[in-house]
Design a protein around this motif. Structure first.
Motif, PDB file in Angstrom:
ATOM      1  N   ALA A  15       0.836  -1.214   0.000  1.00 39.30           N
ATOM      2  CA  ALA A  15       0.000   0.000   0.000  1.00 39.30           C
ATOM      3  C   ALA A  15       0.865   1.256   0.000  1.00 39.30           C
ATOM      4  O   ALA A  15       0.594   2.212  -0.742  1.00 39.30           O
ATOM      5  CB  ALA A  15      -0.922  -0.014   1.215  1.00 39.30           C
ATOM      6  N   LEU A  16       1.926   1.249   0.821  1.00 41.08           N
ATOM      7  CA  LEU A  16       2.799   2.416   0.897  1.00 41.08           C
ATOM      8  C   LEU A  16       3.522   2.636  -0.420  1.00 41.08           C
ATOM      9  O   LEU A  16       3.636   3.772  -0.896  1.00 41.08           O
ATOM     10  CB  LEU A  16       3.808   2.220   2.032  1.00 41.08           C
ATOM     11  N   THR A  17       3.995   1.552  -1.033  1.00 40.71           N
ATOM     12  CA  THR A  17       4.656   1.666  -2.333  1.00 40.71           C
ATOM     13  C   THR A  17       3.693   2.229  -3.382  1.00 40.71           C
ATOM     14  O   THR A  17       4.061   3.097  -4.183  1.00 40.71           O
ATOM     15  CB  THR A  17       5.178   0.292  -2.786  1.00 40.71           C
ATOM     16  N   GLY A  18       2.447   1.728  -3.353  1.00 36.27           N
ATOM     17  CA  GLY A  18       1.445   2.242  -4.289  1.00 36.27           C
ATOM     18  C   GLY A  18       1.177   3.716  -4.091  1.00 36.27           C
ATOM     19  O   GLY A  18       1.060   4.485  -5.066  1.00 36.27           O
ATOM     20  N   ILE A  19       1.077   4.140  -2.824  1.00 36.58           N
ATOM     21  CA  ILE A  19       0.822   5.561  -2.534  1.00 36.58           C
ATOM     22  C   ILE A  19       1.984   6.419  -3.023  1.00 36.58           C
ATOM     23  O   ILE A  19       1.782   7.483  -3.637  1.00 36.58           O
ATOM     24  CB  ILE A  19       0.597   5.760  -1.022  1.00 36.58           C
ATOM     25  N   ILE A  20       3.221   5.970  -2.761  1.00 33.79           N
ATOM     26  CA  ILE A  20       4.391   6.742  -3.190  1.00 33.79           C
ATOM     27  C   ILE A  20       4.446   6.830  -4.715  1.00 33.79           C
ATOM     28  O   ILE A  20       4.706   7.892  -5.289  1.00 33.79           O
ATOM     29  CB  ILE A  20       5.676   6.106  -2.632  1.00 33.79           C
ATOM     30  N   ILE A  21       4.188   5.685  -5.392  1.00 33.05           N
ATOM     31  CA  ILE A  21       4.194   5.691  -6.858  1.00 33.05           C
ATOM     32  C   ILE A  21       3.107   6.618  -7.398  1.00 33.05           C
ATOM     33  O   ILE A  21       3.335   7.409  -8.333  1.00 33.05           O
ATOM     34  CB  ILE A  21       4.009   4.260  -7.402  1.00 33.05           C
ATOM     35  N   PHE A  22       1.914   6.542  -6.805  1.00 30.31           N
ATOM     36  CA  PHE A  22       0.815   7.405  -7.252  1.00 30.31           C
ATOM     37  C   PHE A  22       1.157   8.879  -7.034  1.00 30.31           C
ATOM     38  O   PHE A  22       0.915   9.715  -7.915  1.00 30.31           O
ATOM     39  CB  PHE A  22      -0.456   7.053  -6.502  1.00 30.31           C
ATOM     40  N   GLN A  23       1.713   9.209  -5.846  1.00 29.21           N
ATOM     41  CA  GLN A  23       2.065  10.596  -5.564  1.00 29.21           C
ATOM     42  C   GLN A  23       3.150  11.087  -6.519  1.00 29.21           C
ATOM     43  O   GLN A  23       3.115  12.229  -6.982  1.00 29.21           O
ATOM     44  CB  GLN A  23       2.539  10.730  -4.114  1.00 29.21           C
ATOM     45  N   ALA A  24       4.132  10.200  -6.817  1.00 27.54           N
ATOM     46  CA  ALA A  24       5.181  10.586  -7.765  1.00 27.54           C
ATOM     47  C   ALA A  24       4.593  10.800  -9.158  1.00 27.54           C
ATOM     48  O   ALA A  24       4.934  11.778  -9.854  1.00 27.54           O
ATOM     49  CB  ALA A  24       6.269   9.507  -7.795  1.00 27.54           C
ATOM     50  N   TYR A  25       3.694   9.886  -9.571  1.00 28.94           N
ATOM     51  CA  TYR A  25       3.041  10.016 -10.886  1.00 28.94           C
ATOM     52  C   TYR A  25       2.223  11.307 -10.948  1.00 28.94           C
ATOM     53  O   TYR A  25       2.277  12.053 -11.935  1.00 28.94           O
ATOM     54  CB  TYR A  25       2.147   8.803 -11.119  1.00 28.94           C
ATOM     55  N   TRP A  26       1.474  11.568  -9.874  1.00 27.81           N
ATOM     56  CA  TRP A  26       0.669  12.799  -9.825  1.00 27.81           C
ATOM     57  C   TRP A  26       1.559  14.034  -9.881  1.00 27.81           C
ATOM     58  O   TRP A  26       1.266  15.003 -10.603  1.00 27.81           O
ATOM     59  CB  TRP A  26      -0.166  12.814  -8.553  1.00 27.81           C
ATOM     60  N   GLU A 283       6.570  27.311  -7.159  1.00 31.50           N
ATOM     61  CA  GLU A 283       5.133  27.539  -7.189  1.00 31.50           C
ATOM     62  C   GLU A 283       4.362  26.299  -6.742  1.00 31.50           C
ATOM     63  O   GLU A 283       3.259  26.396  -6.194  1.00 31.50           O
ATOM     64  CB  GLU A 283       4.701  27.954  -8.594  1.00 31.50           C
ATOM     65  N   MET A 284       4.942  25.107  -6.999  1.00 32.83           N
ATOM     66  CA  MET A 284       4.287  23.853  -6.601  1.00 32.83           C
ATOM     67  C   MET A 284       4.701  23.401  -5.206  1.00 32.83           C
ATOM     68  O   MET A 284       4.370  22.287  -4.786  1.00 32.83           O
ATOM     69  CB  MET A 284       4.652  22.748  -7.602  1.00 32.83           C
ATOM     70  N   LEU A 285       5.430  24.270  -4.486  1.00 32.54           N
ATOM     71  CA  LEU A 285       5.991  23.856  -3.207  1.00 32.54           C
ATOM     72  C   LEU A 285       4.910  23.415  -2.223  1.00 32.54           C
ATOM     73  O   LEU A 285       5.061  22.392  -1.542  1.00 32.54           O
ATOM     74  CB  LEU A 285       6.809  25.017  -2.612  1.00 32.54           C
ATOM     75  N   ALA A 286       3.808  24.174  -2.148  1.00 30.33           N
ATOM     76  CA  ALA A 286       2.749  23.835  -1.182  1.00 30.33           C
ATOM     77  C   ALA A 286       2.142  22.450  -1.456  1.00 30.33           C
ATOM     78  O   ALA A 286       2.088  21.605  -0.553  1.00 30.33           O
ATOM     79  CB  ALA A 286       1.669  24.917  -1.178  1.00 30.33           C
ATOM     80  N   PRO A 287       1.679  22.166  -2.698  1.00 29.32           N
ATOM     81  CA  PRO A 287       1.133  20.819  -2.932  1.00 29.32           C
ATOM     82  C   PRO A 287       2.173  19.715  -2.800  1.00 29.32           C
ATOM     83  O   PRO A 287       1.862  18.608  -2.350  1.00 29.32           O
ATOM     84  CB  PRO A 287       0.581  20.887  -4.366  1.00 29.32           C
ATOM     85  N   LEU A 288       3.447  20.003  -3.173  1.00 32.08           N
ATOM     86  CA  LEU A 288       4.488  18.988  -3.018  1.00 32.08           C
ATOM     87  C   LEU A 288       4.750  18.700  -1.552  1.00 32.08           C
ATOM     88  O   LEU A 288       4.925  17.538  -1.153  1.00 32.08           O
ATOM     89  CB  LEU A 288       5.774  19.447  -3.706  1.00 32.08           C
ATOM     90  N   LEU A 294       1.683  13.855   3.451  1.00 36.19           N
ATOM     91  CA  LEU A 294       0.714  12.758   3.371  1.00 36.19           C
ATOM     92  C   LEU A 294       1.438  11.413   3.380  1.00 36.19           C
ATOM     93  O   LEU A 294       1.000  10.472   4.075  1.00 36.19           O
ATOM     94  CB  LEU A 294      -0.119  12.912   2.096  1.00 36.19           C
ATOM     95  N   ILE A 295       2.540  11.323   2.626  1.00 31.63           N
ATOM     96  CA  ILE A 295       3.310  10.077   2.607  1.00 31.63           C
ATOM     97  C   ILE A 295       3.899   9.796   3.989  1.00 31.63           C
ATOM     98  O   ILE A 295       3.838   8.671   4.497  1.00 31.63           O
ATOM     99  CB  ILE A 295       4.419  10.157   1.541  1.00 31.63           C
ATOM    100  N   VAL A 296       4.477  10.848   4.613  1.00 35.73           N
ATOM    101  CA  VAL A 296       5.061  10.673   5.958  1.00 35.73           C
ATOM    102  C   VAL A 296       3.986  10.255   6.957  1.00 35.73           C
ATOM    103  O   VAL A 296       4.203   9.360   7.790  1.00 35.73           O
ATOM    104  CB  VAL A 296       5.758  11.974   6.408  1.00 35.73           C
ATOM    105  N   PHE A 297       2.816  10.900   6.855  1.00 33.98           N
ATOM    106  CA  PHE A 297       1.727  10.556   7.768  1.00 33.98           C
ATOM    107  C   PHE A 297       1.269   9.116   7.553  1.00 33.98           C
ATOM    108  O   PHE A 297       0.981   8.388   8.512  1.00 33.98           O
ATOM    109  CB  PHE A 297       0.555  11.523   7.555  1.00 33.98           C
TER     110      PHE A 297
END
Length: 544
Positions: A15-26, A283-288, A294-297
């Protein structure tokens, strides 16, 4: 349980790997979309900058034309014409100076003249109205320009003669050719530093427009007399995700040049962004950051869940061990009592008073052990519910310790040497006498259990500030370092090493910690494998 824990850890990792991959893709796709928008925005900003340059250019023309037409050498005459169509009166405009004039008056409707007058936000002078009108009426602008040009030529007649003499062998050599050359190279000639001035102006307006859209990016201007070819870009190439450039624009708003001459001095301009990604990432600092949090949490949640499961597994094992030990502890006195009763019933022990007394004493001792076990369990449960009342009073230390040492020595089933030393002469402490005795009894009982014969236990009383410190030392097997932080946990029991058949509930030291803290003190333990253990605790000396 171990298998389930492994399954949970594998699922959590997936699940964590999937979340990280999804966040990286996003994040990557968000960057690409922002990059596309950025490429559109920098062109928009460039067009707006050109509009500002154009406005600045026309404003400069207005100032010069108003200044020139306001000269006393220029004569402006406006005549209203009365015609049959009285609904649409006309106006004749005559502009002249001492050198030349319009020739025929310029004819226009009075309503049109009033329209240009109303476009000005203030009460305008005639030169201001004619200047404004010239920007919308090309034929009128031609007349104004011709008038001013002829005035400049006439006022520089010596220069004209010199020019004609210099080019007398060139064709054509008429005055028209001279006039055109004077206009091109004379009155309207660009200053030598025009490109530097233009680049500063473009950069100023472009920076202002870019700040409205992307304030965190830097750029450089590319300016040339010839067209600037665009760089071939591949949207899938990493370097192109960092590079951007605007479309090429034509700049022709330099100096005081009338419209028909400006095309002869146009420049080609592009804005280039070598490190566009730096500004975009800012400019993308806040969402990044939110994505990273979110990943850390999520990682924290998975770790917390796994640790909870591990702790639950550990507690389950401790409870199982506690039940096994408690069963043994309960069975031993029950079996002993059963044997004593059977002896009195079957072997005529009742007819022998001494034997009866011995059997009854044995039953009494074993029932006392059962009572102690039950009290330990009840005390821990009550303490966790905050239901144990403390009956604090001034307790005589020497009397308590003398009685405790004697009873613990008689109770031990080993050769025991227990001594007490009051190093500072503390006579009494303000504490619950029963629980203080139980605290010390638990520590002595543990020392006896984990010591080989002969057992040597030293109890030392000292004073630290407003606290009395009790130290219980033994010559036992010691406690491994990895268990020192857990010995006060409920149900936890330290492995006994080479000493076998040591039974217990795992509640004694937990009770000690709770009771010491309930009195306002602290408990600590120091131990070295093979060199014994030292347990210390403090109690307040005052009743505050």
């Amino acid at each position: 349980m171990k298998r389930k824990l492994k399954i949970v850890m594998v699922l959590a990792a997936i699940a964590l790997t999937g979340i990280i991959i999804f966040q990286a893709y996003w994040s990557i796709n968000a960057y690409k979309l922002n990059k596309q928008q950025f490429d559109r925005d920098i062109n928009t900003a460039m067009q707006r900058a050109m509009d500002s340059c154009k406005k600045d250019y026309f404003d400069s023309i207005r100032k010069v034309m108003v200044y020139r037409l306001s000269d006393t050498a220029i004569h402006i005459k406006l005549d209203t014409i009365i015609e049959r169509d009285i609904a649409h009166p006309s106006l004749n405009i005559m502009v002249s100076d001492k050198y030349t004039s319009f020739g025929q008056p310029y004819h226009m409707l009075l309503g049109a003249y009033d329209f240009y007058r109303r476009k000005l936000p203030h009460k305008a002078t005639t030169p201001e109205i004619l200047t404004e009108m010239s920007f919308y009426v090309p034929s009128f602008l031609d007349r104004i320009e011709m008038l001013l040009s002829m005035q400049d030529i006439a006022s520089h007649f010596g220069e004209l003669q010199g020019f004609l003499q210099k080019h007398k062998n060139e064709e054509p050599s008429d005055s028209l050719m001279a006039h055109n050359q004077i206009i091109k190279h004379g009155v309207y000639e660009l200053p030598p530093n025009f490109r530097q001035a233009d680049s500063l102006k473009i950069a100023k307006y472009y920076r202002a427009e870019l700040n409205k859209l992307h304030p965190k990016v830097s750029f450089k201007l590319s300016i040339s007399d010839k067209p600037i070819p665009a760089k071939t870009a591949d949207p899938h190439h990493v370097n192109d995700l960092r590079y951007s450039e605007t479309d090429e624009v034509n700049y022709k708003y330099h100096g005081f040049l009338f419209l028909q001459h400006s095309s002869k001095n146009q420049l080609f301009v592009r804005a280039v962004f070598d490190r566009a990604q730096a500004g975009l990432l800012k400019e993308m600092l806040a969402p990044l950051l939110f994505s990273a949090l979110l990943i850390v949490f999520t990682i924290f949640c998975f770790i917390y869940i796994i640790r909870t499961i591990i702790n639950q597994k550990r507690l389950t094992e401790l409870k199982d061990d506690f039940i096994n030990n408690m069963t043994h502890e309960l069975k031993t006195p029950i079996a002993t009592i059963s044997v004593a009763i059977e002896g009195m019933q079957k072997y005529n022990a009742l007819e022998d008073p001494d034997k009866t007394a011995r059997y009854l004493q044995t039953c009494r001792n074993e029932l006392g052990r059962l009572n102690d076990l039950v009290n330990k369990v009840l005390n821990i449960a009550a303490f966790e519910s905050h239901d144990i009342p403390l009956n604090k009073e001034w307790t005589d230390i020497d009397g308590l310790m003398s009685d405790l040492v004697n009873s613990e020595t008689l109770k031990a089933d080993k050769q025991v040497d227990i001594s007490f030393e009051n190093t500072v002469g503390v006579k009494s402490v303000f504490a619950d006498k029963l629980h203080l005795r139980n605290i010390l009894a638990n520590l002595i009982d543990n020392a006896v259990k984990y010591c080989a014969e002969p057992v040597v236990i030293r109890i030392i009383l000292s004073k630290i500030g407003n606290y009395a410190e009790f130290i219980v030392k033994d010559n036992g097997i010691g406690i491994p370092a990895e268990h020192l932080g857990q010995i006060f946990d409920k149900f936890h029991r330290v492995p006994s090493g080479n000493v076998h058949n040591i039974k217990g509930t795992g509640l004694g030291l937990n009770y000690v910690k709770h009771m010491v803290e309930a009195h306002g003190g602290k408990v600590d333990v120091k131990s070295v494998i093979g060199n014994g253990t030292s347990v210390s605790f403090t109690l307040p000396l005052s009743n505050d």
